[in-house]
Structure formats: structure tokens, C-alpha cells
Motif scaffolding. Structure first.
Motif, PDB file in Angstrom:
ATOM      1  N   ARG A 194     -28.969 -30.190  10.762  1.00  0.00           N
ATOM      2  CA  ARG A 194     -28.157 -29.987  11.962  1.00  0.00           C
ATOM      3  C   ARG A 194     -27.711 -31.307  12.572  1.00  0.00           C
ATOM      4  O   ARG A 194     -26.783 -31.341  13.376  1.00  0.00           O
ATOM      5  N   GLY A 195     -28.395 -32.401  12.216  1.00  0.00           N
ATOM      6  CA  GLY A 195     -28.044 -33.727  12.703  1.00  0.00           C
ATOM      7  C   GLY A 195     -27.352 -34.549  11.646  1.00  0.00           C
ATOM      8  O   GLY A 195     -27.162 -34.110  10.505  1.00  0.00           O
ATOM      9  N   THR A 196     -27.012 -35.770  12.006  1.00  0.00           N
ATOM     10  CA  THR A 196     -26.225 -36.627  11.105  1.00  0.00           C
ATOM     11  C   THR A 196     -26.969 -37.875  10.659  1.00  0.00           C
ATOM     12  O   THR A 196     -26.364 -38.809  10.143  1.00  0.00           O
ATOM     13  N   ASP A 197     -28.288 -37.902  10.840  1.00  0.00           N
ATOM     14  CA  ASP A 197     -29.051 -39.072  10.411  1.00  0.00           C
ATOM     15  C   ASP A 197     -28.968 -39.235   8.899  1.00  0.00           C
ATOM     16  O   ASP A 197     -28.918 -38.248   8.147  1.00  0.00           O
ATOM     17  N   ASP A 198     -28.968 -40.495   8.460  1.00  0.00           N
ATOM     18  CA  ASP A 198     -29.063 -40.748   7.023  1.00  0.00           C
ATOM     19  C   ASP A 198     -30.467 -40.378   6.540  1.00  0.00           C
ATOM     20  O   ASP A 198     -31.466 -40.630   7.223  1.00  0.00           O
ATOM     21  N   LEU A 199     -30.535 -39.794   5.381  1.00  0.00           N
ATOM     22  CA  LEU A 199     -31.814 -39.356   4.819  1.00  0.00           C
ATOM     23  C   LEU A 199     -32.684 -40.556   4.449  1.00  0.00           C
ATOM     24  O   LEU A 199     -32.169 -41.572   3.966  1.00  0.00           O
ATOM     25  N   PRO A 200     -34.001 -40.454   4.650  1.00  0.00           N
ATOM     26  CA  PRO A 200     -34.912 -41.576   4.347  1.00  0.00           C
ATOM     27  C   PRO A 200     -35.221 -41.654   2.855  1.00  0.00           C
ATOM     28  O   PRO A 200     -36.382 -41.575   2.434  1.00  0.00           O
ATOM     29  N   LEU A 201     -34.195 -41.828   2.059  1.00  0.00           N
ATOM     30  CA  LEU A 201     -34.365 -41.736   0.612  1.00  0.00           C
ATOM     31  C   LEU A 201     -35.184 -42.890   0.034  1.00  0.00           C
ATOM     32  O   LEU A 201     -35.905 -42.713  -0.952  1.00  0.00           O
TER      33      LEU A 201
ATOM     34  N   TYR B 104     -21.614 -30.411  -0.491  1.00  0.00           N
ATOM     35  CA  TYR B 104     -22.034 -30.494  -1.886  1.00  0.00           C
ATOM     36  C   TYR B 104     -22.919 -31.727  -2.094  1.00  0.00           C
ATOM     37  O   TYR B 104     -24.071 -31.614  -2.520  1.00  0.00           O
ATOM     38  N   THR B 105     -22.355 -32.904  -1.833  1.00  0.00           N
ATOM     39  CA  THR B 105     -23.065 -34.132  -2.183  1.00  0.00           C
ATOM     40  C   THR B 105     -24.204 -34.453  -1.218  1.00  0.00           C
ATOM     41  O   THR B 105     -25.330 -34.696  -1.645  1.00  0.00           O
ATOM     42  N   LYS B 106     -23.932 -34.429   0.107  1.00  0.00           N
ATOM     43  CA  LYS B 106     -25.049 -34.672   1.009  1.00  0.00           C
ATOM     44  C   LYS B 106     -26.029 -33.508   0.959  1.00  0.00           C
ATOM     45  O   LYS B 106     -27.241 -33.691   1.110  1.00  0.00           O
ATOM     46  N   GLY B 107     -25.510 -32.289   0.726  1.00  0.00           N
ATOM     47  CA  GLY B 107     -26.415 -31.153   0.571  1.00  0.00           C
ATOM     48  C   GLY B 107     -27.366 -31.345  -0.593  1.00  0.00           C
ATOM     49  O   GLY B 107     -28.539 -30.960  -0.525  1.00  0.00           O
ATOM     50  N   SER B 108     -26.888 -31.955  -1.682  1.00  0.00           N
ATOM     51  CA  SER B 108     -27.776 -32.210  -2.818  1.00  0.00           C
ATOM     52  C   SER B 108     -28.828 -33.250  -2.473  1.00  0.00           C
ATOM     53  O   SER B 108     -29.972 -33.177  -2.939  1.00  0.00           O
ATOM     54  N   LEU B 109     -28.452 -34.223  -1.621  1.00  0.00           N
ATOM     55  CA  LEU B 109     -29.433 -35.226  -1.186  1.00  0.00           C
ATOM     56  C   LEU B 109     -30.435 -34.621  -0.203  1.00  0.00           C
ATOM     57  O   LEU B 109     -31.602 -35.028  -0.172  1.00  0.00           O
ATOM     58  N   VAL B 110     -29.990 -33.657   0.608  1.00  0.00           N
ATOM     59  CA  VAL B 110     -30.922 -32.920   1.467  1.00  0.00           C
ATOM     60  C   VAL B 110     -31.950 -32.204   0.595  1.00  0.00           C
ATOM     61  O   VAL B 110     -33.154 -32.209   0.886  1.00  0.00           O
ATOM     62  N   ALA B 111     -31.498 -31.581  -0.485  1.00  0.00           N
ATOM     63  CA  ALA B 111     -32.409 -30.901  -1.403  1.00  0.00           C
ATOM     64  C   ALA B 111     -33.394 -31.895  -2.027  1.00  0.00           C
ATOM     65  O   ALA B 111     -34.607 -31.621  -2.100  1.00  0.00           O
ATOM     66  N   LEU B 112     -32.888 -33.050  -2.475  1.00  0.00           N
ATOM     67  CA  LEU B 112     -33.748 -34.083  -3.037  1.00  0.00           C
ATOM     68  C   LEU B 112     -34.793 -34.521  -2.022  1.00  0.00           C
ATOM     69  O   LEU B 112     -35.994 -34.608  -2.335  1.00  0.00           O
ATOM     70  N   ALA B 113     -34.359 -34.788  -0.789  1.00  0.00           N
ATOM     71  CA  ALA B 113     -35.283 -35.245   0.253  1.00  0.00           C
ATOM     72  C   ALA B 113     -36.310 -34.170   0.597  1.00  0.00           C
ATOM     73  O   ALA B 113     -37.492 -34.474   0.810  1.00  0.00           O
ATOM     74  N   LEU B 114     -35.886 -32.915   0.658  1.00  0.00           N
ATOM     75  CA  LEU B 114     -36.832 -31.831   0.931  1.00  0.00           C
ATOM     76  C   LEU B 114     -37.841 -31.686  -0.205  1.00  0.00           C
ATOM     77  O   LEU B 114     -39.040 -31.513   0.041  1.00  0.00           O
ATOM     78  N   ASP B 115     -37.360 -31.771  -1.435  1.00  0.00           N
ATOM     79  CA  ASP B 115     -38.251 -31.646  -2.589  1.00  0.00           C
ATOM     80  C   ASP B 115     -39.327 -32.733  -2.544  1.00  0.00           C
ATOM     81  O   ASP B 115     -40.533 -32.455  -2.681  1.00  0.00           O
ATOM     82  N   LEU B 116     -38.913 -33.980  -2.322  1.00  0.00           N
ATOM     83  CA  LEU B 116     -39.863 -35.088  -2.301  1.00  0.00           C
ATOM     84  C   LEU B 116     -40.757 -35.035  -1.063  1.00  0.00           C
ATOM     85  O   LEU B 116     -41.941 -35.395  -1.128  1.00  0.00           O
ATOM     86  N   THR B 117     -40.208 -34.588   0.068  1.00  0.00           N
ATOM     87  CA  THR B 117     -41.024 -34.445   1.281  1.00  0.00           C
ATOM     88  C   THR B 117     -42.112 -33.396   1.075  1.00  0.00           C
ATOM     89  O   THR B 117     -43.288 -33.621   1.412  1.00  0.00           O
TER      90      THR B 117
END
Length: 601
Positions: free
Chosen positions: A464-471, A388-401
Motif C-alpha cells: 500500500r506504500g511506496t517504500d523501496d523493498l529492503p532487497l 508486474y515488475t515491482k509486484g514480482s519483487l514484492v513476492a521475492l521480498a515476502l518469500d525471503l521474509t
């Protein structure tokens, strides 16, 4: 298939259900109750609540053989088969069934046996209130299509198949009810519980903004299906209690539970944190109308409700929904930019708190939801990450990318709309939904096709990996700074605690923290620190110490008193903050376009 469900004995919390099968299987009809409910990924074994069950045909008793924990087989019979059974309903949640003298609620997965081999037949259900004058004012709220309306809490409803039947929860009682239309579609809000001075007018107006914004998001103006909702009617079923929070999505409704203090009060126009949280919950469950109820992972098309259905895509279906729920509150004008960034800040800090994010990817978290996310223990922050929470940050990072790489010509919004057009819009066009879900490989290919980018490296590292997102870098491209807002270095125990009366108990012990290194464990009850009884908040106690000090802690583990020497370390609880840059530069323009859902031409 014809069902009758009666709130037979509210004091004993019993629903009485009758199932009539016109043409049972010649070899003996098999029936089964689901073991789980879609949207809540844990085996719950609802059949354990069936108190008794019997069969009959043409006035004769038909023996039933139990096949496993949730299935029965009737002996062969010459004519129609009727099953009578009782369901114990005392689960005050959005997932199962609950009945007492104040109200009745049920999900179909808890009360309606599946007739094996007849799942695609039409299913009719009669719903009846309890007997007695004290229940004369009860009525029914559900999104099930009405076949015949009755007076009060009596009515007959119809579903095209079993999957539709169990996807419409039912509330009965003396709830408060309000209605509104969102782009022409009727919506209802039923609030159960004692909520004095509830401002239903404001709640209706706010939910209307959310619903219309989301409908237009998936079907924007200018298209053939402009502002067309995927349902003919929608119902918000809400149970207000003293303290509670939760929601479960359905194809044309949602079941919600909230604290009554979180609902708006007449004459109080301010938006409390609790009310904002409730609106976010409503936004989340409503977004699921598209994302997971119609755009589905392949593993859910169709569901097999007797066993676990594994998918690695919950980060998309729950995580992306968690991203858009608060973003939609901004886009419809219910919160401002600063409030939205504050909500994103809270999510970032929550994800960074647990070291489990470095051990489990969001794809793995999705797959393991059945045994890990929904069965969390005291070590969860050190072992798992939330899709839920990291998935939402993945969405944020994808949107901005996507916005950064395409110079704001494409965004995550475009991907969601194509997912809808390709996999969701016609999902329920026929009874057979097999093959209509999206696979893991198809998701990644669709991202590349819609955006024109090659995003495999992103998926490898952050999904698929565990790296912290480059927010920090991505947010800077959108005119938002991210910084540590700690005012000073202070000592900490590296644990989450709870207080019950005079007790201070450790709930979670974070890996690498002072408590962990000293040997303290979750469940330990702190009694004294340097000979002084622990009665106040630990932050207040540690205000007299410095990082590096060693303290003596007395604690009970079970019924044994233990002594620990604890070297206090710096409190590493994340306290990042997001702030919007000022000025007319490109980054600010990107931020405004991102938040508003606009693109460059």
C-alpha cells in the motif's frame, strides 16, 4: 445457445457469425459483446468491429435497436431468434481476432455475442474453415471441449456457459503441431507462421518440464490431489512473427506471440536469450492457470465484461506470477542459478529506473491499470510503477521474509498452495462463481494465518506504500550479495532514446535528469551536439565529455528548431548485480532451499 462461425472472407478479414436463440426474452432479447477481455485490463470496445448485424425469426426480419456501444435489443418475436453478423478481424495480437489467407484466430470476447439472461445455458459452436481448395489443409487448435469432430478445420464444440465459451481462443490454419503429456494430461503446441527448422521435439520436452513442475507445485506428492492438473487438456497457441512478444492466459490454454528467431532450431542445442525469454513467457501464462484463472480477486468473480472491474490485487496475480515464471525455469532445470539471478537483477534495475515507484504503490497501480498501466505515455516512468515488475519483487521480498522469520519452515510457496486450496481448486465446480474470489483483506489475513507472522507493516510499506523493498538485506539472508557494478562515473542525458534512420528521438525524459533540467522533452529529435550532427549512439558521443560539462544541443520539437544548454549529470541508470556467496553457511543453505522450494523440518 448455438453459434456458427465461418472464416467467410479471408481477404477482407471477415468472420461470419450466426447465433440461434431458441427461447428469446418475450420483451425483446438483449445481446451484448464484451468491452474487454480478461487478462488485459483496458476497455477495447470489441463491438466496433461488428460490420453489420441483422435478426430474423420464422423467415421474418426482426428489427434490432442499438442500446449502447456494445448492446442490441431485438424486437419481440414468437419463435426462435437468429442473428447474423460479420466481424472484422485484423488485430494481430493475442487479445482480439485476426483472419487472412494464412490463418485465422479469435478470442470469444471478439466474436460471440452474450445472450443476456442466458449466460449459464450451454453454448454450442460450429467452427468452419474458408471455402476453397486452397484451405483444404486447414485445421483447428483449441481447448474447447469437442462435441462432434469434423474433417480439417470443421468441428462442433460445447461450453457449459458463456464464461467458458469465451475463455478458449481458437486458431485455424496449417500450423505445426506437437503433443506431450504432463503428469498424464495431454498438452498441445500449435505454432503458426513460417518457422524453418523448428525443433518441436526440444520445445515439447522443455514445456513438459515447466508444466510438470508447476502442476506438482500446486498439488505436491503426498496429498489427495497429488500432481493433479486443474484441466483435462491444455493448448499453447503460438503465432511466430518477425518481431513480437506477448501472451494472454486462459483456463486451459494460452495465446502467445513471439519472434520466430526466439524459437529453438534443429541442431542448435544452445539456449539463446530469445528462447529463454519465450520459455519464461510460457511459464508465466501457464502459472496463470492457477493464479488468476481459478484463484481470482473478488472483483472478477464473476466478471462484468461491459465495464471496468477494479481490484487492488493485480500485484499478487500478475506480480507473483512474474516472480514464479522464471523461478520455475530454475526449478525444472532449464536455467541455472547464475542465469536466474541475472533475470532477477534485470527486474530490480528496471524497477529502480523510474521515479514513479515513489509516487504510486503496487496496490494503486493495480487499481489504476485501466487508465494508467494499459495507457502508458511518455511520462509513465515518472508517474507509475508496474504491478508486474515491482509486484514480482514484492513476492521475492515476502518469500525471503517468511523464510527468514520462520527459519525456513514456511515460505511463499505455502501461501500460494493455501490460496489454491481455499479459493482455486473448486472455482469452476458450478456455473455460479459469485463470492468465490479473494478480497484484499482476506489475502493479508491468509498470509498471517499460513506463516504465523504479522505482516501488516510489510503490506503498509511495500504494497500500500511506496517504500523501496529492503532487497539488499533480504538477499543477504539468502546468501546473495547485491552491489553497484558501475565501472566508472560517466555523463548521461537522463533520457531513453530511439533511433529511426538518422533520427535520434527522446522517448522518455527521466525526472531530475540532465535533459529534464535543460527543458528537453519526450518527442524531441536531437540534431546536433556542440555543432556536430548526432549520428552515433549517445553513449559513444558522451565518451568525449565529463560529468559537469555543458553542451549545446540543437533539437527539433515538431517542426521548430530549438537550442538547449545542457549540463551533463552523472548517468544514474541502475546497474546493480546479484552474486551468490560461496560456502556452507546458513545463508547459503537458505538460498539453496529457497531456489529449490524446500523447507526445514
Amino acid at each position: 445457445m448455438h453459434y456458427s462461425i465461418v472464416a467467410a472472407d479471408p481477404a477482407a478479414h471477415l468472420f461470419a457469425v450466426t447465433l440461434q436463440i431458441a427461447a428469446p426474452a418475450a420483451v425483446g432479447q438483449i445481446v451484448a459483446l464484451p468491452a474487454w477481455i480478461p487478462g488485459s485490463y483496458m476497455i477495447r470496445e470489441f463491438a466496433r468491429h461488428i460490420v453489420q448485424i441483422r435478426g430474423e425469426s420464422n423467415g421474418r426480419t426482426i428489427p434490432l435497436k442499438k442500446l449502447d456501444k456494445h448492446s442490441w435489443q431485438a424486437a419481440p418475436c414468437d419463435g426462435p431468434l437468429t442473428l447474423h453478423y460479420q466481424v472484422y478481424a485484423w488485430d494481430l495480437s493475442v487479445r482480439a481476432a485476426h483472419l487472412d489467407q494464412t490463418h485465422g484466430f479469435f478470442n470469444g470476447t471478439s466474436v460471440f455475442l452474450r445472450v443476456v439472461g442466458h449466460e449459464n445455458a450451454s453454448h454450442v459452436v460450429d467452427i468452419q474453415r474458408p471455402q476453397g481448395a486452397e484451405y483444404d489443409q486447414w485445421r483447428i487448435a483449441t481447448a474447447l471441449p469437442t462435441l462432434r469432430a469434423g474433417r480439417g478445420a470443421v468441428g462442433t464444440y460445447v461450453a457449459a456457459n458463456y464464461d467458458e465459451l469465451i475463455d478458449h481462443p481458437v486458431e485455424m490454419g496449417t500450423f505445426q503441431l506437437a503433443t506431450f503429456k504432463a503428469h498424464g494430461v495431454p498438452h498441445e503446441i500449435a505454432i503458426t507462421g513460417n518457422v524453418p527448422n523448428l525443433d518441436m521435439v526440444r520445445l515439447s520436452a522443455d514445456l513438459k518440464k515447466i508444466c510438470e513442475t508447476q502442476i506438482a507445485f500446486f498439488e505436491p506428492a503426498g496429498s489427495k490431489f497429488a500432481r493433479q492438473a486443474p484441466m483435462q487438456r491444455y493448448v499453447f497457441l503460438t503465432l511466430a512473427v518477425g518481431d513480437g512478444y506477448g501472451g494472454l492466459e486462459h483456463r486451459a490454454s494460452t495465446a502467445l506471440i513471439c519472434a520466430r528467431a526466439d524459437l529453438p532450431v534443429k541442431g542448435q542445442p544452445e539456449c539463446s536469450d530469445g528462447y529463454r525469454t519465450f520459455l519464461g513467457l510460457c511459464s508465466h501464462e501457464y502459472f496463470h492457470t492457477w493464479n488468476v484463472k481459478r484463484i481470482k480477486p473478488a472483483a472478477f468473480a464473476p466478471y462484468d465484461l461491459q465495464v471496468e472491474n477494479y481490484t487492488s490485487l493485480l500485484w499478487l496475480f500478475e506480480g507473483f506470477t512474474s516472480y514464479y515464471d522464471d523461478l520455475m525455469l530454475f526449478r525444472c532445470g532449464l536455467i541455472d542459478q547464475a542465469e536466474y539471478l541475472k533475470l532477477v537483477t534485470k527486474t530490480i534495475n528496471g524497477v529502480l529506473l523510474g521515479s514513479g515507484r515513489g509516487k504510486q504503490s503496487v496496490a494503486e497501480s493495480s487499481f489504476d491499470a485501466w487508465v494508467k498501466y494499459y495507457r502508458q505515455d511518455e511520462n509513465a516512468p515518472n508517474a507509475i510503477v508496474s504491478y508486474y515488475t515491482k509486484g514480482s519483487l514484492v513476492a521475492l521480498a515476502l518469500d525471503l521474509t517468511i523464510r527468514s522469520e520462520t527459519k525456513n519452515k514456511k515460505s511463499l510457496d505455502d501461501v500460494m498452495r493455501v490460496l489454491w486450496q481455499k479459493y482455486g481448486r473448486d472455482f469452476y465446480a458450478t456455473n455460479d462463481t459469485a463470492g468465490r474470489g479473494v478480497t484484499e483483506a482476506a489475502v493479508e489475513a491468509l498470509f498471517d494465518a499460513v506463516t504465523g507472522l504479522k505482516l501488516k507493516r510489510f503490506f503498509d510499506r511495500y504494497v500500500r506504500g511506496t517504500d523501496d523493498l529492503p532487497l539488499e538485506k533480504l538477499l543477504a539472508s539468502a546468501g546473495v550479495t547485491i552491489a553497484d557494478e558501475r565501472k566508472a562515473v560517466k555523463p548521461g542525458l537522463g533520457a531513453r532514446t530511439t533511433r529511426g534512420g538518422a533520427e535520434c528521438k527522446l522517448l522518455n525524459v527521466y525526472e531530475g535528469g540532465a535533459a529534464h533540467r535543460a527543458g528537453l522533452s519526450a518527442g524531441d529529435v536531437l540534431m546536433a551536439l556542440d555543432g556536430v550532427r548526432v549520428t552515433a549512439n549517445l553513449d559513444v558521443i558522451f565518451g568525449r565529455y565529463r560529468v559537469g560539462d555543458t553542451v549545446t544541443v540543437h533539437a527539433f520539437r515538431r517542426d521548430e528548431l530549438l537550442i538547449f544548454s545542457v549540463k551533463l549529470l552523472a548517468d544514474t541508470t541502475p546497474q546493480l548485480g546479484l552474486n551468490a556467496m560461496q560456502g556452507p553457511d546458513t545463508a547459503v543453505a537458505t538460498r539453496n532451499a529457497w531456489l529449490a522450494g524446500r523447507h526445514s523440518r
